[in-house]
Design a protein around this motif. Structure first.
Motif, PDB file in Angstrom:
ATOM      1  N   LEU A  33       0.813  -1.215   0.000  1.00  0.00           N
ATOM      2  CA  LEU A  33       0.000   0.000   0.000  1.00  0.00           C
ATOM      3  C   LEU A  33       0.848   1.266   0.000  1.00  0.00           C
ATOM      4  O   LEU A  33       0.452   2.288  -0.561  1.00  0.00           O
ATOM      5  CB  LEU A  33      -0.943   0.015   1.205  1.00  0.00           C
ATOM      6  CG  LEU A  33      -2.129  -0.932   1.131  1.00  0.00           C
ATOM      7  CD1 LEU A  33      -2.900  -0.921   2.439  1.00  0.00           C
ATOM      8  CD2 LEU A  33      -3.048  -0.560  -0.019  1.00  0.00           C
ATOM      9  N   PHE A  34       1.995   1.223   0.651  1.00  0.00           N
ATOM     10  CA  PHE A  34       2.795   2.436   0.806  1.00  0.00           C
ATOM     11  C   PHE A  34       4.112   2.396   0.040  1.00  0.00           C
ATOM     12  O   PHE A  34       4.967   3.244   0.225  1.00  0.00           O
ATOM     13  CB  PHE A  34       3.037   2.698   2.295  1.00  0.00           C
ATOM     14  CG  PHE A  34       1.759   2.898   3.041  1.00  0.00           C
ATOM     15  CD1 PHE A  34       0.999   4.032   2.863  1.00  0.00           C
ATOM     16  CD2 PHE A  34       1.278   1.916   3.896  1.00  0.00           C
ATOM     17  CE1 PHE A  34      -0.205   4.202   3.527  1.00  0.00           C
ATOM     18  CE2 PHE A  34       0.081   2.076   4.573  1.00  0.00           C
ATOM     19  CZ  PHE A  34      -0.657   3.234   4.386  1.00  0.00           C
ATOM     20  N   ASP A  35       4.279   1.415  -0.834  1.00  0.00           N
ATOM     21  CA  ASP A  35       5.485   1.295  -1.639  1.00  0.00           C
ATOM     22  C   ASP A  35       5.309   2.116  -2.917  1.00  0.00           C
ATOM     23  O   ASP A  35       4.204   2.300  -3.409  1.00  0.00           O
ATOM     24  CB  ASP A  35       5.716  -0.184  -1.983  1.00  0.00           C
ATOM     25  CG  ASP A  35       7.011  -0.409  -2.721  1.00  0.00           C
ATOM     26  OD1 ASP A  35       7.880   0.473  -2.660  1.00  0.00           O
ATOM     27  OD2 ASP A  35       7.160  -1.469  -3.346  1.00  0.00           O
ATOM     28  N   ASP A  36       6.409   2.594  -3.460  1.00  0.00           N
ATOM     29  CA  ASP A  36       6.356   3.359  -4.702  1.00  0.00           C
ATOM     30  C   ASP A  36       6.544   2.483  -5.937  1.00  0.00           C
ATOM     31  O   ASP A  36       6.645   2.994  -7.039  1.00  0.00           O
ATOM     32  CB  ASP A  36       7.442   4.446  -4.699  1.00  0.00           C
ATOM     33  CG  ASP A  36       7.147   5.536  -3.689  1.00  0.00           C
ATOM     34  OD1 ASP A  36       5.961   5.704  -3.349  1.00  0.00           O
ATOM     35  OD2 ASP A  36       8.088   6.205  -3.242  1.00  0.00           O
ATOM     36  N   GLY A  37       6.594   1.175  -5.755  1.00  0.00           N
ATOM     37  CA  GLY A  37       6.845   0.252  -6.859  1.00  0.00           C
ATOM     38  C   GLY A  37       5.650   0.115  -7.789  1.00  0.00           C
ATOM     39  O   GLY A  37       4.597   0.702  -7.601  1.00  0.00           O
ATOM     40  N   ARG A  80      -3.090   0.310  -5.723  1.00  0.00           N
ATOM     41  CA  ARG A  80      -2.309  -0.501  -4.787  1.00  0.00           C
ATOM     42  C   ARG A  80      -3.231  -1.356  -3.919  1.00  0.00           C
ATOM     43  O   ARG A  80      -2.955  -2.525  -3.661  1.00  0.00           O
ATOM     44  CB  ARG A  80      -1.446   0.394  -3.906  1.00  0.00           C
ATOM     45  CG  ARG A  80      -0.309   1.017  -4.644  1.00  0.00           C
ATOM     46  CD  ARG A  80       0.583   1.806  -3.703  1.00  0.00           C
ATOM     47  NE  ARG A  80       1.545   2.542  -4.472  1.00  0.00           N
ATOM     48  CZ  ARG A  80       1.821   3.812  -4.301  1.00  0.00           C
ATOM     49  NH1 ARG A  80       1.228   4.494  -3.355  1.00  0.00           N
ATOM     50  NH2 ARG A  80       2.712   4.404  -5.046  1.00  0.00           N
ATOM     51  N   ALA A  81      -4.317  -0.752  -3.442  1.00  0.00           N
ATOM     52  CA  ALA A  81      -5.274  -1.504  -2.622  1.00  0.00           C
ATOM     53  C   ALA A  81      -5.897  -2.634  -3.428  1.00  0.00           C
ATOM     54  O   ALA A  81      -6.080  -3.752  -2.921  1.00  0.00           O
ATOM     55  CB  ALA A  81      -6.355  -0.575  -2.078  1.00  0.00           C
ATOM     56  N   LEU A  88      -3.594 -10.988  -2.117  1.00  0.00           N
ATOM     57  CA  LEU A  88      -3.403 -11.405  -0.727  1.00  0.00           C
ATOM     58  C   LEU A  88      -4.670 -11.818   0.012  1.00  0.00           C
ATOM     59  O   LEU A  88      -4.598 -12.227   1.169  1.00  0.00           O
ATOM     60  CB  LEU A  88      -2.712 -10.282   0.056  1.00  0.00           C
ATOM     61  CG  LEU A  88      -1.348  -9.845  -0.470  1.00  0.00           C
ATOM     62  CD1 LEU A  88      -0.815  -8.685   0.351  1.00  0.00           C
ATOM     63  CD2 LEU A  88      -0.374 -10.997  -0.467  1.00  0.00           C
ATOM     64  N   THR A  89      -5.821 -11.732  -0.614  1.00  0.00           N
ATOM     65  CA  THR A  89      -7.080 -12.019   0.080  1.00  0.00           C
ATOM     66  C   THR A  89      -7.141 -13.448   0.605  1.00  0.00           C
ATOM     67  O   THR A  89      -7.598 -13.689   1.722  1.00  0.00           O
ATOM     68  CB  THR A  89      -8.271 -11.754  -0.860  1.00  0.00           C
ATOM     69  OG1 THR A  89      -8.205 -10.401  -1.299  1.00  0.00           O
ATOM     70  CG2 THR A  89      -9.587 -11.998  -0.167  1.00  0.00           C
ATOM     71  N   TRP A  90      -6.674 -14.404  -0.177  1.00  0.00           N
ATOM     72  CA  TRP A  90      -6.769 -15.804   0.248  1.00  0.00           C
ATOM     73  C   TRP A  90      -5.868 -16.105   1.434  1.00  0.00           C
ATOM     74  O   TRP A  90      -6.150 -16.992   2.242  1.00  0.00           O
ATOM     75  CB  TRP A  90      -6.496 -16.740  -0.921  1.00  0.00           C
ATOM     76  CG  TRP A  90      -7.689 -16.800  -1.825  1.00  0.00           C
ATOM     77  CD1 TRP A  90      -7.846 -16.160  -3.016  1.00  0.00           C
ATOM     78  CD2 TRP A  90      -8.920 -17.472  -1.569  1.00  0.00           C
ATOM     79  NE1 TRP A  90      -9.100 -16.410  -3.525  1.00  0.00           N
ATOM     80  CE2 TRP A  90      -9.778 -17.217  -2.655  1.00  0.00           C
ATOM     81  CE3 TRP A  90      -9.376 -18.270  -0.532  1.00  0.00           C
ATOM     82  CZ2 TRP A  90     -11.061 -17.737  -2.727  1.00  0.00           C
ATOM     83  CZ3 TRP A  90     -10.665 -18.792  -0.615  1.00  0.00           C
ATOM     84  CH2 TRP A  90     -11.479 -18.524  -1.702  1.00  0.00           C
TER      85      TRP A  90
END
Length: 195
Positions: A33-37, A80-81, A88-90
């Motif tokens: 969420l907070f990465d600039d990638g 990002r979200a 990653l939900t699973w």
């Protein structure tokens, strides 16, 4: 009689795995969420297409037509979200299911397998799996569809359920067994009260 050592060990391992998966989800979610990638998503929309001038994507998106892989170089927070929801939900679902399973095993060790407490925990596990699998599947599918749509607006936004929906069957089985166990506990209590 219940093999309490084995049950306690399996419960402890389940709780440990749940904690590891939960921490991994929190760590990966925070980083993403907070990465600039870049944020990437695969789509099969253009797999067989040969378009003059390349694929129709928005500015800042790199697209590989051979694998239909889209990557946004400077993603928004919403993208990002959506990437977190897509990938990653699973892991979060697995962590919740393992916690519920570990609590069931702890209740069995503490109170025995044929008690109202064990039946309640089995029912909760059944509801978590029965409702959690389709919710996780829909969240993954919706996140993926929105992410692809945000990078390539010409793509249709068909949301597909993405994941093992076969998990609903064991969830329903746990619900049924929980109900049977509750009725068995009530019958045993009535019998003990009669005698």
């Amino acid at each position: 009689m219940v093999n309490t050592r084995l049950t306690r060990t399996v419960g402890s391992v389940s709780m440990l795995l749940a904690v590891v998966l939960g921490l991994a989800f929190l760590g990966q979610s925070t980083l993403r969420l907070f990465d600039d990638g870049t944020v990437c998503a695969k789509t099969g929309f253009w797999v067989n297409a040969k378009l003059d001038g390349g694929l129709p994507v928005v500015a800042g998106v790199e697209a590989s037509s051979s694998q239909a892989n889209l990557c946004q170089q400077d993603p928004s927070f919403a993208q990002r979200a959506a990437g977190v929801g897509d990938e990653l939900t699973w892991g979060l679902f697995a962590a919740v299911a393992l916690v519920m399973f570990a609590l069931l095993l702890r209740a069995i060790v503490d109170n025995g397998p044929f008690t109202d407490t064990a039946a309640r925990h089995l029912t909760r596990l059944g509801w978590a799996v029965t409702l959690g699998a389709p919710v996780a599947s829909l969240l993954t599918g919706w996140s993926h569809a929105w992410l692809v749509q945000s990078m390539a607006p010409t793509v249709g936004t068909d949301v597909q359920m993405d994941g093992p929906l076969e998990l609903i069957v064991p969830g329903l089985a746990a619900l049924i067994l929980g109900k049977i166990m509750r009725q068995g506990v009530a019958m045993r209590e009535d019998l003990e009260g009669t005698v």
